[in-house]
Design a protein around this motif. Structure first.
Motif, PDB file in Angstrom:
ATOM      1  N   GLU A  18     -21.228 -30.316 -33.684  1.00  0.00           N
ATOM      2  CA  GLU A  18     -21.603 -29.269 -32.721  1.00  0.00           C
ATOM      3  C   GLU A  18     -22.447 -29.887 -31.598  1.00  0.00           C
ATOM      4  O   GLU A  18     -22.279 -29.537 -30.423  1.00  0.00           O
ATOM      5  CB  GLU A  18     -22.372 -28.139 -33.402  1.00  0.00           C
ATOM      6  CG  GLU A  18     -21.582 -27.366 -34.466  1.00  0.00           C
ATOM      7  CD  GLU A  18     -20.464 -26.487 -33.904  1.00  0.00           C
ATOM      8  OE1 GLU A  18     -20.452 -26.216 -32.693  1.00  0.00           O
ATOM      9  OE2 GLU A  18     -19.578 -26.090 -34.686  1.00  0.00           O
ATOM     10  N   GLU A  51     -22.987 -24.440 -27.898  1.00  0.00           N
ATOM     11  CA  GLU A  51     -22.772 -25.466 -28.919  1.00  0.00           C
ATOM     12  C   GLU A  51     -24.093 -25.877 -29.563  1.00  0.00           C
ATOM     13  O   GLU A  51     -24.165 -26.078 -30.774  1.00  0.00           O
ATOM     14  CB  GLU A  51     -22.052 -26.684 -28.334  1.00  0.00           C
ATOM     15  CG  GLU A  51     -20.680 -26.387 -27.770  1.00  0.00           C
ATOM     16  CD  GLU A  51     -19.795 -25.574 -28.708  1.00  0.00           C
ATOM     17  OE1 GLU A  51     -19.924 -25.700 -29.934  1.00  0.00           O
ATOM     18  OE2 GLU A  51     -18.975 -24.791 -28.206  1.00  0.00           O
ATOM     19  N   HIS A  54     -24.927 -23.298 -32.003  1.00  0.00           N
ATOM     20  CA  HIS A  54     -24.144 -23.469 -33.239  1.00  0.00           C
ATOM     21  C   HIS A  54     -24.782 -24.545 -34.105  1.00  0.00           C
ATOM     22  O   HIS A  54     -24.924 -24.384 -35.318  1.00  0.00           O
ATOM     23  CB  HIS A  54     -22.693 -23.873 -32.932  1.00  0.00           C
ATOM     24  CG  HIS A  54     -21.924 -22.818 -32.190  1.00  0.00           C
ATOM     25  ND1 HIS A  54     -20.727 -23.069 -31.574  1.00  0.00           N
ATOM     26  CD2 HIS A  54     -22.186 -21.508 -31.976  1.00  0.00           C
ATOM     27  CE1 HIS A  54     -20.284 -21.964 -31.007  1.00  0.00           C
ATOM     28  NE2 HIS A  54     -21.156 -21.007 -31.230  1.00  0.00           N
ATOM     29  N   VAL A  98     -12.401 -28.033 -33.476  1.00  0.00           N
ATOM     30  CA  VAL A  98     -13.555 -27.431 -34.154  1.00  0.00           C
ATOM     31  C   VAL A  98     -13.071 -26.454 -35.228  1.00  0.00           C
ATOM     32  O   VAL A  98     -13.543 -26.472 -36.367  1.00  0.00           O
ATOM     33  CB  VAL A  98     -14.494 -26.711 -33.155  1.00  0.00           C
ATOM     34  CG1 VAL A  98     -15.577 -25.923 -33.878  1.00  0.00           C
ATOM     35  CG2 VAL A  98     -15.129 -27.699 -32.181  1.00  0.00           C
ATOM     36  N   GLN A 128     -14.770 -18.837 -33.596  1.00  0.00           N
ATOM     37  CA  GLN A 128     -13.697 -19.719 -33.110  1.00  0.00           C
ATOM     38  C   GLN A 128     -12.520 -18.934 -32.530  1.00  0.00           C
ATOM     39  O   GLN A 128     -11.856 -19.413 -31.610  1.00  0.00           O
ATOM     40  CB  GLN A 128     -13.225 -20.666 -34.216  1.00  0.00           C
ATOM     41  CG  GLN A 128     -14.148 -21.857 -34.453  1.00  0.00           C
ATOM     42  CD  GLN A 128     -14.606 -22.537 -33.188  1.00  0.00           C
ATOM     43  OE1 GLN A 128     -15.769 -22.468 -32.817  1.00  0.00           O
ATOM     44  NE2 GLN A 128     -13.692 -23.181 -32.464  1.00  0.00           N
ATOM     45  N   GLU A 131     -13.774 -18.373 -29.071  1.00  0.00           N
ATOM     46  CA  GLU A 131     -13.817 -19.619 -28.289  1.00  0.00           C
ATOM     47  C   GLU A 131     -12.408 -20.042 -27.855  1.00  0.00           C
ATOM     48  O   GLU A 131     -12.184 -20.393 -26.704  1.00  0.00           O
ATOM     49  CB  GLU A 131     -14.437 -20.760 -29.108  1.00  0.00           C
ATOM     50  CG  GLU A 131     -15.848 -20.495 -29.593  1.00  0.00           C
ATOM     51  CD  GLU A 131     -16.912 -20.696 -28.530  1.00  0.00           C
ATOM     52  OE1 GLU A 131     -16.798 -20.040 -27.469  1.00  0.00           O
ATOM     53  OE2 GLU A 131     -17.840 -21.480 -28.770  1.00  0.00           O
TER      54      GLU A 131
HETATM   55 FE    FE Z   1     -19.195 -24.671 -31.605  1.00  0.00          FE
END
Ligand code: FE
Length: 163
Positions: A18, A51, A54, A98, A128, A131
């Motif tokens: 991350e 990020e 995360h 990811v 995700q 994202e």
């Molecule tokens: Fe991430």
């Protein structure tokens, strides 16, 4: 509760990944800024911050289960891209990577019956979806705009409005 060593290792690795993601996106911010795409740079800067958030979630969880967090070396990120499209395509591919990694840890946690880890990872799986959807949509729009300068100019403003 005891979390398996290989699951802990995978969580520590994801914590590092991350951070690496943030680093990659930050390098994109610098390239975009350098080429005066301030709106795209702003959007990517927000992404880099996400990020790091995360990473902080992973760090907090690893600490909470009483395990040790460790930092690894972060590879030097790519500094220059051919086009804005290439940047967002790269980011989209990165998010797919990811997702794959989170799914692998999920499988591992299920195998080891580490259900709290499964529960922790559920948030990331949902994240995700968002994202990937964000970047897929952006890439599709870029493909539509192609190299049309006024289109890029307008889209730069639009993405610059990300709160
Ligand atoms: Fe991430």
């Amino acid at each position: 509760m005891k979390i398996s060593k290989n699951v802990v290792d995978a969580l520590v690795e994801q914590y590092n990944f991350e951070l690496e993601s943030g680093y990659i996106y930050l390098a994109m911010v610098h390239d975009l800024k350098d080429k005066a795409w301030d709106g795209f740079a702003h959007f990517m800067d927000k992404q880099a911050h996400e990020e790091y958030e995360h990473a902080t979630k992973f760090k907090g969880f690893i600490e909470e289960i009483g395990e040790r967090v460790e930092l690894k070396a972060i590879p030097e990120p790519k500094k220059e891209y051919k086009s804005v499209l290439e940047i967002f395509e790269t980011a989209y591919d990165h998010e797919k990577e990811v997702t794959k990694r989170i799914e692998n840890i999920y499988d591992l946690a299920l195998e080891e019956k580490n259900y709290v880890v499964v529960e922790f990872l559920n948030w990331f799986l949902e994240e995700q979806v968002e994202e990937e959807d964000n970047f897929r949509t952006i890439v599709e729009k870029f493909e539509r705009i192609h190299e049309n300068w006024s289109g890029l100019y307008i889209y730069d403003h639009e993405l610059g409005a990300r709160g």
